[in-house]
Design a protein around this motif. Structure first.
Motif, PDB file in Angstrom:
ATOM      1  N   ILE A  29    -142.646  15.244  68.608  1.00 27.20           N
ATOM      2  CA  ILE A  29    -143.157  16.598  68.261  1.00 27.20           C
ATOM      3  C   ILE A  29    -142.911  17.573  69.032  1.00 27.20           C
ATOM      4  O   ILE A  29    -142.639  18.858  68.541  1.00 27.20           O
ATOM      5  N   VAL A  30    -143.008  17.433  70.397  1.00 27.99           N
ATOM      6  CA  VAL A  30    -142.486  18.465  71.330  1.00 27.99           C
ATOM      7  C   VAL A  30    -140.843  18.966  70.960  1.00 27.99           C
ATOM      8  O   VAL A  30    -140.557  19.998  71.002  1.00 27.99           O
ATOM      9  N   PHE A  31    -140.186  17.922  70.507  1.00 31.01           N
ATOM     10  CA  PHE A  31    -138.802  18.353  70.274  1.00 31.01           C
ATOM     11  C   PHE A  31    -138.625  19.268  69.240  1.00 31.01           C
ATOM     12  O   PHE A  31    -138.007  20.329  69.131  1.00 31.01           O
ATOM     13  N   ILE A  32    -139.732  18.845  68.094  1.00 32.31           N
ATOM     14  CA  ILE A  32    -139.720  19.659  66.818  1.00 32.31           C
ATOM     15  C   ILE A  32    -140.033  20.957  67.243  1.00 32.31           C
ATOM     16  O   ILE A  32    -139.781  22.147  66.934  1.00 32.31           O
ATOM     17  N   TRP A  33    -141.260  21.398  68.139  1.00 28.39           N
ATOM     18  CA  TRP A  33    -141.754  22.553  68.580  1.00 28.39           C
ATOM     19  C   TRP A  33    -140.681  23.228  69.309  1.00 28.39           C
ATOM     20  O   TRP A  33    -140.771  24.525  69.241  1.00 28.39           O
ATOM     21  N   GLY A  34    -139.719  22.618  70.028  1.00 35.05           N
ATOM     22  CA  GLY A  34    -138.643  23.189  70.748  1.00 35.05           C
ATOM     23  C   GLY A  34    -137.588  23.980  69.720  1.00 35.05           C
ATOM     24  O   GLY A  34    -137.334  25.017  69.972  1.00 35.05           O
ATOM     25  N   PHE A  35    -137.393  23.257  68.511  1.00 39.47           N
ATOM     26  CA  PHE A  35    -136.644  23.881  67.414  1.00 39.47           C
ATOM     27  C   PHE A  35    -137.446  25.269  66.907  1.00 39.47           C
ATOM     28  O   PHE A  35    -136.901  25.847  66.283  1.00 39.47           O
ATOM     29  N   THR A  36    -138.748  25.085  67.070  1.00 38.78           N
ATOM     30  CA  THR A  36    -139.696  26.087  66.652  1.00 38.78           C
ATOM     31  C   THR A  36    -139.177  27.426  66.930  1.00 38.78           C
ATOM     32  O   THR A  36    -139.290  28.541  66.446  1.00 38.78           O
ATOM     33  N   ALA A  37    -139.118  27.462  68.318  1.00 35.29           N
ATOM     34  CA  ALA A  37    -138.685  28.794  68.994  1.00 35.29           C
ATOM     35  C   ALA A  37    -137.468  29.284  68.439  1.00 35.29           C
ATOM     36  O   ALA A  37    -137.228  30.349  68.253  1.00 35.29           O
ATOM     37  N   VAL A  38    -136.701  28.551  68.040  1.00 35.01           N
ATOM     38  CA  VAL A  38    -134.960  28.877  67.537  1.00 35.01           C
ATOM     39  C   VAL A  38    -135.304  29.327  65.918  1.00 35.01           C
ATOM     40  O   VAL A  38    -134.811  30.433  65.842  1.00 35.01           O
ATOM     41  N   LEU A  39    -136.257  28.721  65.478  1.00 33.76           N
ATOM     42  CA  LEU A  39    -136.580  29.180  63.965  1.00 33.76           C
ATOM     43  C   LEU A  39    -137.185  30.657  64.108  1.00 33.76           C
ATOM     44  O   LEU A  39    -137.034  31.476  63.377  1.00 33.76           O
ATOM     45  N   GLY A  40    -138.037  30.628  64.988  1.00 32.35           N
ATOM     46  CA  GLY A  40    -138.776  32.006  65.374  1.00 32.35           C
ATOM     47  C   GLY A  40    -137.798  33.223  65.414  1.00 32.35           C
ATOM     48  O   GLY A  40    -137.991  34.224  64.984  1.00 32.35           O
ATOM     49  N   ALA A  41    -136.716  32.777  66.376  1.00 32.33           N
ATOM     50  CA  ALA A  41    -135.602  33.935  66.700  1.00 32.33           C
ATOM     51  C   ALA A  41    -134.807  34.173  65.429  1.00 32.33           C
ATOM     52  O   ALA A  41    -134.476  35.240  65.215  1.00 32.33           O
ATOM     53  N   SER A  80    -155.053  12.127  76.902  1.00 33.51           N
ATOM     54  CA  SER A  80    -155.831  13.185  77.706  1.00 33.51           C
ATOM     55  C   SER A  80    -155.121  14.684  77.337  1.00 33.51           C
ATOM     56  O   SER A  80    -154.165  14.713  77.257  1.00 33.51           O
ATOM     57  N   PRO A  81    -156.140  15.677  77.254  1.00 33.17           N
ATOM     58  CA  PRO A  81    -155.434  17.003  77.138  1.00 33.17           C
ATOM     59  C   PRO A  81    -154.566  17.039  78.220  1.00 33.17           C
ATOM     60  O   PRO A  81    -153.261  18.040  77.850  1.00 33.17           O
ATOM     61  N   TYR A  82    -154.518  16.639  79.609  1.00 30.56           N
ATOM     62  CA  TYR A  82    -153.586  17.020  80.407  1.00 30.56           C
ATOM     63  C   TYR A  82    -152.288  16.475  80.122  1.00 30.56           C
ATOM     64  O   TYR A  82    -151.260  17.057  80.281  1.00 30.56           O
ATOM     65  N   THR A  83    -152.250  15.272  79.501  1.00 23.76           N
ATOM     66  CA  THR A  83    -151.050  14.261  79.253  1.00 23.76           C
ATOM     67  C   THR A  83    -150.458  15.022  78.064  1.00 23.76           C
ATOM     68  O   THR A  83    -149.305  15.241  78.177  1.00 23.76           O
ATOM     69  N   VAL A  84    -151.243  15.504  77.020  1.00 19.28           N
ATOM     70  CA  VAL A  84    -150.557  16.344  75.929  1.00 19.28           C
ATOM     71  C   VAL A  84    -150.068  17.451  76.548  1.00 19.28           C
ATOM     72  O   VAL A  84    -148.760  17.796  76.134  1.00 19.28           O
ATOM     73  N   MET A  85    -150.598  18.486  77.408  1.00 22.62           N
ATOM     74  CA  MET A  85    -150.313  19.522  77.817  1.00 22.62           C
ATOM     75  C   MET A  85    -148.876  19.200  78.658  1.00 22.62           C
ATOM     76  O   MET A  85    -147.946  20.095  78.643  1.00 22.62           O
ATOM     77  N   LEU A  86    -148.894  18.206  79.683  1.00 21.46           N
ATOM     78  CA  LEU A  86    -147.805  18.243  80.403  1.00 21.46           C
ATOM     79  C   LEU A  86    -146.575  17.601  79.556  1.00 21.46           C
ATOM     80  O   LEU A  86    -145.439  18.123  79.932  1.00 21.46           O
ATOM     81  N   THR A  87    -146.628  16.965  78.506  1.00 18.52           N
ATOM     82  CA  THR A  87    -145.596  16.443  77.749  1.00 18.52           C
ATOM     83  C   THR A  87    -145.122  17.675  77.056  1.00 18.52           C
ATOM     84  O   THR A  87    -143.809  18.038  76.957  1.00 18.52           O
ATOM     85  N   ILE A  88    -146.180  18.643  76.406  1.00 20.89           N
ATOM     86  CA  ILE A  88    -145.596  19.740  75.699  1.00 20.89           C
ATOM     87  C   ILE A  88    -144.672  20.694  76.807  1.00 20.89           C
ATOM     88  O   ILE A  88    -143.631  21.297  76.153  1.00 20.89           O
ATOM     89  N   ASN A  89    -144.696  20.518  77.778  1.00 23.00           N
ATOM     90  CA  ASN A  89    -143.845  21.389  78.927  1.00 23.00           C
ATOM     91  C   ASN A  89    -142.580  20.961  79.055  1.00 23.00           C
ATOM     92  O   ASN A  89    -141.714  21.509  79.553  1.00 23.00           O
ATOM     93  N   LEU A  90    -142.058  20.058  78.390  1.00 21.76           N
ATOM     94  CA  LEU A  90    -140.891  19.469  78.005  1.00 21.76           C
ATOM     95  C   LEU A  90    -140.100  20.109  76.993  1.00 21.76           C
ATOM     96  O   LEU A  90    -138.970  20.593  76.757  1.00 21.76           O
ATOM     97  N   GLU A  91    -141.086  21.073  76.063  1.00 21.89           N
ATOM     98  CA  GLU A  91    -140.541  22.001  75.161  1.00 21.89           C
ATOM     99  C   GLU A  91    -139.338  22.857  75.563  1.00 21.89           C
ATOM    100  O   GLU A  91    -138.552  23.119  74.833  1.00 21.89           O
TER     101      GLU A  91
END
Length: 294
Positions: free
Chosen positions: A15-27, A236-247
């Motif tokens: 999901i985080v990889f997909i979210w990384g692509f989200t930024a490209v789509l936004g541009a 946990s929320p922290y684990t989720v947020m931490l992983t999201i930081n790979l975005e």
């Protein structure tokens, strides 16, 4: 066979990889940030509704819980608005680098909202992140507005993760996602209506933009949103947020491939970004070690 925690963790990385692509789509999408987010959420609600009908998922929740979902939807809508606005006024690299501060906002929001103890080393790491941001601010002065928007987006993302973690342990992920996205659509629709923004120009969208919006709303929103909520049952929320930081890592690499020269930044920017990312990773490793030892 993978246990629920590990399966959820691996799924979260996808999901985080997909979210990384989200930024490209936004541009790539030429719409302004507000209509972009409105169309994204509206289409995503439609996709989820089709899934709900197909799976015959019961949607009834208590009124107070429904209100909580709708308000959480406003938070995620504002997160996406500031995120895409930051991309529009700066670029993908700046936005994603600043977005990686979300884990540290989470480390302070959890104690503030749920009475958890503040951990001393997270405060130190937070100061190091501020130093990394200071470097970026100094070398990328043309992007100050974008940096501020991206930091606001990171805070809202952290707030949403902390709030949503409580819902995810009790209610169905699809139900939560539907009502939260619907809440974002409702709040933004009211704003757009009273600012007379619903006009012919607002709904005049090119074929390319419709294609990108379709991908953004289906794969990057409806699917990713449901799964991101689902994994909160086990992480946990922290684990989720931490992983999201790979975005930022995924997103910046994708942005350089797609946009090339536009996304090439100064040396100082990369030094600041690396300081932030390494600090986040070190924080995660230390937390994992302490949890294992405990």
């Amino acid at each position: 066979m993978l246990n629920d925690n590990l399966r959820s963790y691996l799924h979260l990385h996808l999901i985080v990889f997909i979210w990384g692509f989200t930024a490209v789509l936004g541009a790539l999408i030429s719409l302004d940030a507000l209509p972009l987010v409105w169309f994204r959420m509206l289409l995503a609600v439609g996709f989820i509704l089709i899934f709900v009908v197909y799976k015959k998922i019961p949607m009834k929740v208590p009124p107070r819980v429904l209100l909580g979902f709708l308000l959480a939807g406003l938070i995620i809508a504002l997160h996406w608005f500031t995120f895409f606005k930051a991309i529009k006024v700066s670029n993908v690299s700046v936005t994603l680098a600043c977005l990686s501060t979300g884990a540290f906002f989470t480390s302070f929001l959890e104690p503030l909202l749920y009475g958890k103890r503040i951990i001393w080393y997270e405060v130190i790491f937070g100061l190091i992140v501020v130093f990394g941001l200071y470097i970026i601010f100094n070398v990328e002065t043309n992007y100050t507005y974008g940096i501020c928007l991206a930091l606001t987006s990171a805070f809202l993302s952290a707030l949403f993760s902390v709030v949503n973690s409580k819902f995810a342990k009790v209610y169905n992920a699809t139900v939560i996602s539907f009502y939260e996205l619907l809440g974002g659509v409702i709040f933004f629709s009211v704003f757009l209506f009273f600012t007379n923004s619903f006009n012919v120009v607002f709904f005049k969208i090119s074929a390319a933009n419709w294609l990108y919006l379709g991908i953004l709303s289906s794969i990057c929103t409806a699917y990713a949103f449901i799964v991101s909520v689902k994994v909160m049952e086990f992480l946990s929320p922290y684990t989720v947020m931490l992983t999201i930081n790979l975005e930022p890592i995924y997103g910046i690499i994708l942005a350089v491939i797609v946009f090339q020269e536009k996304e090439k930044m100064s040396t100082g920017f990369y030094i600041g970004a690396i300081i932030i990312l390494l600090t986040v990773i070190l924080n995660g490793v230390l937390k994992f070690y302490k949890n294992e030892k405990g």
